[in-house]
Design a protein around this motif. Structure first.
Motif, PDB file in Angstrom:
ATOM      1  N   PRO A  72      61.517  38.531  38.436  1.00 16.23           N
ATOM      2  CA  PRO A  72      60.475  37.630  38.308  1.00 16.23           C
ATOM      3  C   PRO A  72      59.134  38.097  37.933  1.00 16.23           C
ATOM      4  O   PRO A  72      58.991  39.397  38.047  1.00 16.23           O
ATOM      5  N   LEU A  73      58.240  37.427  37.228  1.00 14.48           N
ATOM      6  CA  LEU A  73      57.022  37.976  36.696  1.00 14.48           C
ATOM      7  C   LEU A  73      55.930  37.372  37.735  1.00 14.48           C
ATOM      8  O   LEU A  73      56.044  36.197  38.037  1.00 14.48           O
ATOM      9  N   SER A  74      54.810  38.060  37.798  1.00 14.09           N
ATOM     10  CA  SER A  74      53.784  37.854  38.656  1.00 14.09           C
ATOM     11  C   SER A  74      52.526  37.614  37.715  1.00 14.09           C
ATOM     12  O   SER A  74      52.472  37.894  36.648  1.00 14.09           O
ATOM     13  N   ALA A  75      51.726  36.652  38.230  1.00 16.18           N
ATOM     14  CA  ALA A  75      50.633  36.154  37.619  1.00 16.18           C
ATOM     15  C   ALA A  75      49.561  37.573  37.589  1.00 16.18           C
ATOM     16  O   ALA A  75      49.533  38.198  38.726  1.00 16.18           O
ATOM     17  N   LEU A  76      48.585  37.306  36.639  1.00 15.65           N
ATOM     18  CA  LEU A  76      47.631  38.552  36.567  1.00 15.65           C
ATOM     19  C   LEU A  76      46.451  38.162  37.590  1.00 15.65           C
ATOM     20  O   LEU A  76      46.336  37.301  37.787  1.00 15.65           O
ATOM     21  N   VAL A  81      54.949  47.570  35.621  1.00 17.03           N
ATOM     22  CA  VAL A  81      55.667  48.232  34.878  1.00 17.03           C
ATOM     23  C   VAL A  81      55.960  47.829  33.466  1.00 17.03           C
ATOM     24  O   VAL A  81      55.973  46.625  33.060  1.00 17.03           O
ATOM     25  N   CYS A  82      55.722  48.767  32.423  1.00 18.80           N
ATOM     26  CA  CYS A  82      55.963  48.573  31.112  1.00 18.80           C
ATOM     27  C   CYS A  82      57.460  48.759  30.537  1.00 18.80           C
ATOM     28  O   CYS A  82      57.969  49.879  30.660  1.00 18.80           O
ATOM     29  N   LEU A  83      57.909  47.757  30.234  1.00 21.24           N
ATOM     30  CA  LEU A  83      59.692  48.024  30.044  1.00 21.24           C
ATOM     31  C   LEU A  83      59.697  48.692  28.580  1.00 21.24           C
ATOM     32  O   LEU A  83      60.594  49.569  28.526  1.00 21.24           O
ATOM     33  N   SER A  84      59.231  48.357  27.848  1.00 19.84           N
ATOM     34  CA  SER A  84      59.244  49.310  26.336  1.00 19.84           C
ATOM     35  C   SER A  84      59.233  50.683  26.781  1.00 19.84           C
ATOM     36  O   SER A  84      60.167  51.571  26.462  1.00 19.84           O
ATOM     37  N   THR A 134      63.811  39.803  22.619  1.00 25.40           N
ATOM     38  CA  THR A 134      63.438  38.667  22.250  1.00 25.40           C
ATOM     39  C   THR A 134      62.212  37.958  22.777  1.00 25.40           C
ATOM     40  O   THR A 134      62.219  37.931  24.378  1.00 25.40           O
ATOM     41  N   GLY A 135      61.318  37.374  22.349  1.00 23.72           N
ATOM     42  CA  GLY A 135      59.887  36.850  22.832  1.00 23.72           C
ATOM     43  C   GLY A 135      59.127  38.115  23.197  1.00 23.72           C
ATOM     44  O   GLY A 135      59.557  39.360  23.093  1.00 23.72           O
ATOM     45  N   ALA A 136      58.031  37.600  23.671  1.00 28.54           N
ATOM     46  CA  ALA A 136      56.884  38.633  24.258  1.00 28.54           C
ATOM     47  C   ALA A 136      56.484  38.250  25.505  1.00 28.54           C
ATOM     48  O   ALA A 136      56.773  37.195  26.194  1.00 28.54           O
ATOM     49  N   LEU A 137      56.046  39.145  26.393  1.00 31.15           N
ATOM     50  CA  LEU A 137      55.570  39.110  27.525  1.00 31.15           C
ATOM     51  C   LEU A 137      54.461  38.282  27.768  1.00 31.15           C
ATOM     52  O   LEU A 137      53.403  38.404  26.991  1.00 31.15           O
ATOM     53  N   PHE A 165      62.053  37.238  27.530  1.00 25.88           N
ATOM     54  CA  PHE A 165      60.758  36.926  28.392  1.00 25.88           C
ATOM     55  C   PHE A 165      60.892  35.542  28.382  1.00 25.88           C
ATOM     56  O   PHE A 165      61.099  34.920  27.386  1.00 25.88           O
ATOM     57  N   ALA A 166      60.589  35.023  29.527  1.00 29.56           N
ATOM     58  CA  ALA A 166      60.303  33.535  29.986  1.00 29.56           C
ATOM     59  C   ALA A 166      58.838  33.359  30.474  1.00 29.56           C
ATOM     60  O   ALA A 166      58.426  34.389  30.751  1.00 29.56           O
ATOM     61  N   ASP A 167      58.515  32.086  30.857  1.00 30.76           N
ATOM     62  CA  ASP A 167      57.253  31.938  31.585  1.00 30.76           C
ATOM     63  C   ASP A 167      57.407  32.435  33.054  1.00 30.76           C
ATOM     64  O   ASP A 167      56.319  33.222  33.325  1.00 30.76           O
ATOM     65  N   GLN A 168      58.539  32.503  33.800  1.00 36.20           N
ATOM     66  CA  GLN A 168      58.549  32.867  35.083  1.00 36.20           C
ATOM     67  C   GLN A 168      59.421  33.958  35.292  1.00 36.20           C
ATOM     68  O   GLN A 168      59.235  34.761  36.478  1.00 36.20           O
ATOM     69  N   HIS A 169      60.279  34.759  34.319  1.00 39.00           N
ATOM     70  CA  HIS A 169      60.986  35.892  34.808  1.00 39.00           C
ATOM     71  C   HIS A 169      61.172  36.589  33.359  1.00 39.00           C
ATOM     72  O   HIS A 169      60.973  36.055  32.253  1.00 39.00           O
ATOM     73  N   ALA A 170      61.604  37.901  33.497  1.00 32.57           N
ATOM     74  CA  ALA A 170      62.108  38.906  32.498  1.00 32.57           C
ATOM     75  C   ALA A 170      63.552  38.923  32.741  1.00 32.57           C
ATOM     76  O   ALA A 170      63.976  39.002  33.844  1.00 32.57           O
ATOM     77  N   LEU A 171      64.186  38.764  31.720  1.00 32.15           N
ATOM     78  CA  LEU A 171      65.755  38.906  31.763  1.00 32.15           C
ATOM     79  C   LEU A 171      66.320  40.052  30.988  1.00 32.15           C
ATOM     80  O   LEU A 171      65.860  40.438  29.690  1.00 32.15           O
ATOM     81  N   LEU A 172      66.972  41.002  31.519  1.00 30.39           N
ATOM     82  CA  LEU A 172      67.555  42.088  31.116  1.00 30.39           C
ATOM     83  C   LEU A 172      69.215  42.021  31.047  1.00 30.39           C
ATOM     84  O   LEU A 172      69.686  41.731  31.730  1.00 30.39           O
ATOM     85  N   ARG A 173      69.614  42.145  29.891  1.00 31.56           N
ATOM     86  CA  ARG A 173      70.949  42.121  29.709  1.00 31.56           C
ATOM     87  C   ARG A 173      71.866  43.687  29.200  1.00 31.56           C
ATOM     88  O   ARG A 173      71.373  43.943  28.256  1.00 31.56           O
ATOM     89  N   VAL A 174      72.534  43.992  30.038  1.00 38.33           N
ATOM     90  CA  VAL A 174      73.056  45.486  29.661  1.00 38.33           C
ATOM     91  C   VAL A 174      74.468  45.211  29.254  1.00 38.33           C
ATOM     92  O   VAL A 174      75.440  44.460  29.937  1.00 38.33           O
TER      93      VAL A 174
END
Length: 438
Positions: A434-438, A300-303, A320-323, A363-372
């Motif tokens: 959580p983010l998955s490895a490619l 999924v592309c969040l943007s 903040t940050g990049a995937l 974005f962090a190394d292991q997860h994406a964080l969404l704040r509404v």
């Protein structure tokens, strides 16, 4: 007779000398004792040379065998013996080499198992603590360090000292060492339910105690939601069975009312029809929650998803940050969009100015964080503690399923959802996926 401190070579030499002396006693009567003594000395000297030549390989093999056994004592199984003669010592050295090869393979196998076990224990979600008879920690995994909020290794520390630094509930659980449930209230996070099981075990002939902490918050929430879903399915089934005949009878009643030309009956039937439609929509909403399908995970592309939402909802979007290049977000796009729509709808209904509604992406190394976030009135502690429970709502026309459905979607994606009030006013709903490895 036992002769301590004398080597085998010395014993053989002594035995040879005694034998030659005994055998040469009759010669003493033929010659004087000086001649006999000289001859005996010469015989012993020649015998010693011959004995050394004959036993040279024997003693070399024994020394090699001794060195090898000393290596065994030091757990070194890499040394092999080169003695290959076809005799008793050669067969003994061959057995030694076979034993060394087998022990070397077993040591390597045990080492690989220990590496695998260590990796499994350190990556286990359960917090593990192993203490010796004196209460000193001899093993702890990463989860245990996180539970006790320690960044350094716990090995070598007294468990009593660690317990004193922990929260009161955790201190009580460690001090009593009784199997059971206890609750933790981390600062800035939801209440957590943990289960402690412990017991003694014998390790290296010494008694140790193993503590296993398992977090049951997610499991209890899952069981709670499963019960709610079962209740909802039963209620929906019964309501649908009743709404069908009522709608049919209402239609017949409307036809009769038209023939009678009674305005009051028409208003009555219109009101009943309106309430039936509302109740049908209400039941369908509950059925959607109770029958939420398992997510179909795809990249999924969040943007792009947020841009699509901005065409229907007003909100500010910041990132903040990049995937990370080696990571991707796998999610069910339809469910993720429904999650954000529910949260944006609540944010706009909170009394917030539309310009105060926003979605923050990090974005962090292991997860994406969404704040509404919104700029409304926020929530009281009581409302916040129950907001994610099905059927709980503070709105007069609410069904109490919006945030419950959000929690169900997030947990189906193995994520976490958390509500908190913003310091500047308003509510922040934090979704961690959580983010998955490619």
């Amino acid at each position: 007779m036992k002769l301590p401190g004398i080597s085998i070579a010395q014993k053989l030499l002594l035995a040879m000398a005694l034998t030659l002396a005994i055998v040469s006693v009759p010669v003493l009567f033929l010659f004087d004792w000086q001649t006999w003594l000289s001859g005996l000395s010469l015989a012993i000297l020649v015998g010693a040379v011959i004995l050394k030549l004959l036993t040279r390989n024997l003693f070399a093999g024994l020394q090699a065998l001794e060195s090898g056994l000393l290596n065994f004592k030091d757990s070194d199984f890499s040394t092999l013996l080169a003695y290959q003669n076809d005799d008793e010592l050669g067969r003994l050295c061959q057995l030694y080499n076979q034993a060394a090869a087998q022990l070397r393979d077993e040591k390597q196998w045990i080492y690989q198992r220990e590496l695998m076990l260590d990796k499994v224990l350190h990556s286990a979600p359960q917090a593990l603590l192993l203490t010796d008879a004196q209460g000193i920690v001899v093993f702890s995994n990463h989860s245990a360090k996180a539970l006790l909020n320690c960044e350094h290794n716990l090995e070598g520390m007294k468990l009593d000292k660690l317990a004193q630094q922990a929260s009161p509930a955790l201190h009580s659980a460690l001090s009593e060492a009784v199997d059971g449930l206890f609750e933790l209230h981390p600062e800035g996070a939801d209440k957590q339910t943990w289960h402690l099981s412990n017991g003694e075990l014998l390790l290296n002939n010494q008694f140790h105690r193993l503590y296993i902490f398992k977090q049951l918050t997610r499991e209890l929430n899952r069981q709670e939601v499963a019960v709610w879903k079962k209740v909802i399915r039963i209620i929906s089934h019964e309501l649908n069975n009743s709404l069908g005949p009522i709608s049919s009878m209402l239609h017949s009643g409307k036809i009769l009312a038209n023939k009678l030309e009674e305005a009051r009956l028409e208003r009555v039937f219109s009101t009943i029809d309106e309430r039936i439609s509302h109740l049908t929509e209400f039941v369908q909403g509950y059925g959607k929650f109770a029958k939420l399908p398992a997510p179909k995970l795809n990249p999924v592309c969040l943007s792009q998803l947020l841009s699509r939402l901005q065409s229907h909802w007003q909100f500010q979007c910041t990132q903040t940050g990049a995937l990370p290049q080696s990571r991707q977000l796998l999610a069910d796009a339809a469910q993720l969009e429904q999650l954000l729509i529910n949260l944006l709808k609540n944010a706009h209904e909170s009394g917030s100015d539309p310009d105060g509604v926003g979605i923050e992406v990090d974005f962090a190394d292991q997860h994406a964080l969404l704040r509404v976030v919104d700029a409304g009135q926020g929530m009281s502690e009581h409302i916040m503690a129950n907001a994610l429970i099905p059927f709980y709502s503070t709105k007069s026309t609410g069904t109490g399923l919006g945030l419950a459905l959000c929690r169900e979607i997030v947990e189906a994606h193995h994520g976490q959802i958390h509500l908190k009030n913003r310091p500047q006013g308003g509510l922040c709903v934090e979704v961690r996926l959580p983010l998955s490895a490619l």
